[in-house]
Design a protein around this motif. Structure first.
Motif, short mmCIF file in Angstrom:
data_model
loop_
_atom_site.label_atom_id
_atom_site.label_comp_id
_atom_site.label_asym_id
_atom_site.label_seq_id
_atom_site.Cartn_x
_atom_site.Cartn_y
_atom_site.Cartn_z
N THR A 32 0.81 -1.09 -0.01
CA THR A 32 -0.03 0.22 0.01
C THR A 32 0.74 1.42 -0.03
O THR A 32 0.52 2.26 -0.50
CB THR A 32 -1.04 -0.09 1.18
N GLY A 33 2.13 1.13 0.63
CA GLY A 33 3.03 2.29 0.63
C GLY A 33 3.35 2.68 -0.64
O GLY A 33 3.27 3.78 -1.17
N MET A 54 0.96 11.16 4.94
CA MET A 54 2.47 10.35 4.82
C MET A 54 3.47 11.10 5.10
O MET A 54 4.44 10.65 5.75
CB MET A 54 2.40 9.83 3.27
N GLY A 57 4.07 10.97 8.57
CA GLY A 57 4.18 9.62 9.27
C GLY A 57 2.87 9.25 9.80
O GLY A 57 2.71 8.00 10.59
N GLY A 58 1.85 9.61 9.44
CA GLY A 58 0.45 9.23 9.94
C GLY A 58 0.01 8.15 8.95
O GLY A 58 0.54 7.57 7.87
N LEU A 59 -1.12 7.56 9.50
CA LEU A 59 -1.74 6.63 8.44
C LEU A 59 -2.85 7.33 7.65
O LEU A 59 -3.63 8.28 8.52
CB LEU A 59 -2.52 5.29 9.29
N VAL A 60 -3.02 6.90 6.46
CA VAL A 60 -3.96 7.39 5.51
C VAL A 60 -5.27 6.92 5.89
O VAL A 60 -5.27 5.92 6.57
CB VAL A 60 -3.72 7.24 3.80
N ILE A 65 -7.41 3.67 1.22
CA ILE A 65 -6.64 2.38 1.14
C ILE A 65 -7.74 1.59 0.45
O ILE A 65 -7.32 0.72 -0.45
CB ILE A 65 -6.18 1.66 2.49
N GLY A 86 2.43 -3.97 4.36
CA GLY A 86 2.06 -2.80 4.94
C GLY A 86 0.36 -2.57 4.97
O GLY A 86 -0.16 -1.67 5.09
N PHE A 87 -0.14 -3.95 4.85
CA PHE A 87 -1.66 -4.02 4.66
C PHE A 87 -2.04 -5.27 5.16
O PHE A 87 -1.53 -6.31 4.83
CB PHE A 87 -2.31 -3.60 3.57
N GLN A 93 -8.80 -2.40 8.58
CA GLN A 93 -8.40 -2.84 7.37
C GLN A 93 -8.29 -4.42 7.30
O GLN A 93 -8.37 -5.07 6.33
CB GLN A 93 -6.72 -2.38 7.12
N ARG A 134 13.52 8.74 0.54
CA ARG A 134 12.01 8.90 1.21
C ARG A 134 12.01 9.96 2.15
O ARG A 134 12.70 9.75 2.90
CB ARG A 134 11.56 7.43 1.64
N ASP A 136 10.11 10.49 4.26
CA ASP A 136 9.46 10.03 5.68
C ASP A 136 10.63 9.29 6.60
O ASP A 136 10.42 8.70 7.54
CB ASP A 136 8.09 9.20 5.46
N ARG A 145 5.91 7.44 13.01
CA ARG A 145 5.36 6.18 12.24
C ARG A 145 5.28 4.90 13.08
O ARG A 145 4.19 4.21 13.22
CB ARG A 145 6.12 5.88 11.08
P1 AMP Z 1 5.45 2.03 4.04
O1 AMP Z 1 5.92 2.09 2.28
O2 AMP Z 1 4.66 0.72 3.81
O3 AMP Z 1 6.28 2.11 4.74
O4 AMP Z 1 4.26 3.42 3.98
C1 AMP Z 1 4.44 4.51 3.96
C2 AMP Z 1 3.40 5.40 4.51
O5 AMP Z 1 2.16 5.06 3.43
C3 AMP Z 1 2.97 5.06 6.08
O6 AMP Z 1 3.65 5.85 6.74
C4 AMP Z 1 1.45 5.65 5.74
O7 AMP Z 1 1.54 6.97 5.77
C5 AMP Z 1 1.02 5.32 4.33
N1 AMP Z 1 0.57 3.66 4.56
C6 AMP Z 1 1.01 2.82 3.86
N2 AMP Z 1 0.18 1.62 3.95
C7 AMP Z 1 -0.98 2.02 4.57
C8 AMP Z 1 -2.16 1.52 5.15
N3 AMP Z 1 -2.25 0.15 4.83
N4 AMP Z 1 -2.72 2.25 5.79
C9 AMP Z 1 -2.91 3.72 6.02
N5 AMP Z 1 -1.65 4.15 5.73
C10 AMP Z 1 -0.70 3.49 5.00
#
Ligand code: AMP
Length: 389
Positions: A32-33, A54, A57-60, A65, A86-87, A93, A134, A136, A145
Motif C-alpha cells: 500500500t505504501g 504520509m 508519518g500518519g496513517l492515511v 486504502i 503494509g496492509f 483494514q 524517501r 519520511d 510512524r
Molecule cells: P510504507 O511504504 O509501508 O512504509 O508506508 C509509507 C506510508 O504510507 C505510511 O507511513 C502511511 O502514511 C502510508 N500507508 C501505507 N500503507 C498504509 C495503510 N495500509 N494504511 C494507512 N496508511 C498507509
C-alpha cells in the motif's frame, strides 16, 4: 491460491523479504505504501489527499486504502496469490482484507509478523534514509510512524491470533536467516493445500491410462467420471439405470448425476495430496461446477494439462481399442467413436479455451510411446509441484 500478509514495524524488512517471495512463489505484490507513492507521483486525487498525512508519518484513511487496493486486486487476477506488505495496518483494514479475499473466492493463508525492537527499526530507517530518497525516512517522522504502528497497527495482530493464522519470525536475524524461516512457514502452508490437476485430451489421447499412472506416481487421487459411471451401471444402482442409455450412445451424462458422484468422491477422499481429474469438466457448466466443488473444500485448480494427438491417430487408436476385449460400450462402433470426438470438439474444446484465457494450459505432445508421453507430463507436474511447494 497462496495469500500472505507480511507484518511488522517500519524497517522490519518486509520490502526486502517480499522481493524474493514474489519471485519464488509467483505472487502478486501489493504494497500500500508503494501504491500510495505512485498515486502521489501521478498527482492523482487520492495521491494529493494522502500526501500530507504520509509526509507526517500518519496513517492515511481506510477509505483511501480500500480504493487503491480494490483497483489493484481486480486488475490482476492471473497470479498464484497475493503478497500484502503494509496492509492491513488497522483493525478496520483487517476486515477489509477479509471482504476482498471473499470477493475473490479465496482467503488469507497466514500473517507473518517480523518482530524488531523499536530502536533497531529507527536505526535501520535512518540508514535507509541516506539512500532511499524517501522524505519520511527522517527521525521525527520515523518516531511518528512507530507511534502510529504501536497504537493502530499492533492491535491487528489479535485479529489474526484469534483466527489462528498468525506466525512470528525474528526480524533481527540476517536477511538470509529470515528468508529461510519464512520459506519454512510457506512450505508448511502449501503442504496443507491440495494439488489439483485437470487432464484434458480427446478420447483416445491416452488421458485415462496416463491419468491413472500419474496419480500413482504423484500420490494424487484419480477422479475419472467414466469409470465412476461404469461402476454405477455394473452395480445396478439407481444412478446406473438412469445413465445407461446416455452412456451407451456416447452422449454426455446429465450434470446433476456427475456432480453427485464427484462430490461424494471429494468428500470421501481424506488425507490426500490432491486430485487428478480426467473426463471432467467436459462442458462449460461443469467447469463452473468444478470450481465450486473445489472451493467448498477450500481448494482450487492448480494445473491444467492437455494431451494433443492428431485426429487420424486418435481414430486409429480408438478403432484398435474397439477390437480388444477391454472395449468399452461407447467405443464399439465407428459411429459412436465419431460422436464422442464430436462431443469433445463442440463441448469440451470451449472449456479448454476458457481455461487458456484464465490459467496457463500446458500442452503435451501425446504422440509416441506411453512412457515418452508419461515422462513429458511428469516434467510439467513436477514443475507445478515445485512452484507450489
Ligand atoms: P510504507 O511504504 O509501508 O512504509 O508506508 C509509507 C506510508 O504510507 C505510511 O507511513 C502511511 O502514511 C502510508 N500507508 C501505507 N500503507 C498504509 C495503510 N495500509 N494504511 C494507512 N496508511 C498507509
Amino acid at each position: 491460491m497462496l495469500n500472505i500478509a507480511l507484518f511488522g514495524p517500519p524497517g522490519a524488512g518486509k520490502g526486502t523479504q517480499s522481493e524474493f517471495l514474489i519471485k519464488k512463489y509467483n505472487l502478486f505484490y501489493i504494497s500500500t505504501g508503494d501504491l500510495l507513492r505512485k498515486e502521489m507521483a501521478g498527482k492523482t486525487k487520492l495521491g494529493l489527499e494522502a500526501q500530507s498525512i504520509m509526509a507526517a508519518g500518519g496513517l492515511v484513511s481506510d477509505e483511501i486504502i480500500v480504493q487503491i487496493i480494490e483497483k489493484t486486486i481486480t486488475e490482476n487476477p492471473g497470479c498464484n496469490g497475493f503478497l500484502f506488505d503494509g496492509f492491513p495496518r488497522t483493525y478496520i483494514q483487517a476486515y477489509i482484507l477479509e471482504g476482498l479475499m471473499l470477493k475473490l473466492h479465496t482467503a488469507l493463508n497466514c500473517l507473518i509478523s517480523l518482530t524488531v525492537a523499536e530502536e533497531e527499526s529507527v536505526r535501520r530507517l535512518m540508514n535507509r534514509g541516506i539512500t532511499s530518497g524517501r522524505s519520511d525516512d527522517n527521525e521525527t517522522v520515523i518516531r511518528n510512524r512507530l507511534k502510529e504502528y504501536n497504537q493502530k497497527t499492533l492491535p491487528v495482530l489479535q485479529f489474526y491470533r484469534d483466527k489462528g493464522i498468525y506466525v512470528e519470525v525474528d526480524g533481527t536475524k540476517d536477511i538470509d536467516a529470515v528468508h529461510q524461516q519464512i520459506t519454512g512457514i510457506i512450505r508448511n502452508e502449501l503442504s496443507k493445500s491440495l494439488f489439483n490437476v485437470v487432464l484434458f485430451g480427446y478420447p483416445g489421447s491416452g488421458r485415462g491410462s496416463q491419468g491413472k499412472a500419474l496419480a500413482k506416481k504423484f500420490g494424487l487421487e484419480y477422479v475419472a467420471t467414466g469409470p465412476m459411471l461404469d461402476e454405477e451401471i455394473k452395480a445396478g444402482t439407481e444412478i446406473g439405470r438412469r445413465i445407461t442409455s446416455h452412456y451407451e450412445n456416447g452422449q454426455l451424462v446429465p450434470d446433476e448425476i456427475v456432480v453427485q458422484l464427484i462430490e461424494k468422491k471429494l468428500s470421501d477422499s481424506r488425507d490426500v495430496k490432491g486430485f487428478i481429474f480426467k473426463g471432467f469438466p467436459r462442458t462449460l457448466v461443469q467447469s463452473y461446477i468444478l470450481d465450486g466443488l473445489l472451493k467448498k473444500h477450500g481448494s482450487a485448480i492448480s494445473q491444467i494439462i492437455e494431451i494433443e494427438v492428431p485426429t487420424l491417430e486418435l481414430i486409429r487408436r480408438l478403432d484398435e481399442r474397439s477390437k480388444t476385449p477391454g472395449c468399452m460400450p461407447y467405443d464399439n462402433s465407428t459411429s459412436k467413436i465419431v460422436k464422442r470426438l464430436h462431443e469433445h470438439e463442440t463441448k469440451t474444446v470451449p472449456v479448454i479455451e476458457k481455461y487458456n484465457q484464465l490459467h496457463e494450459v500446458s500442452k503435451i505432445d501425446g504422440q509416441g510411446s506411453f512412457d515418452e508421453v508419461f515422462a513429458r507430463i511428469s516434467v510439467v507436474i513436477e514443475d507445478g509441484f515445485k512452484r507450489m511447494r
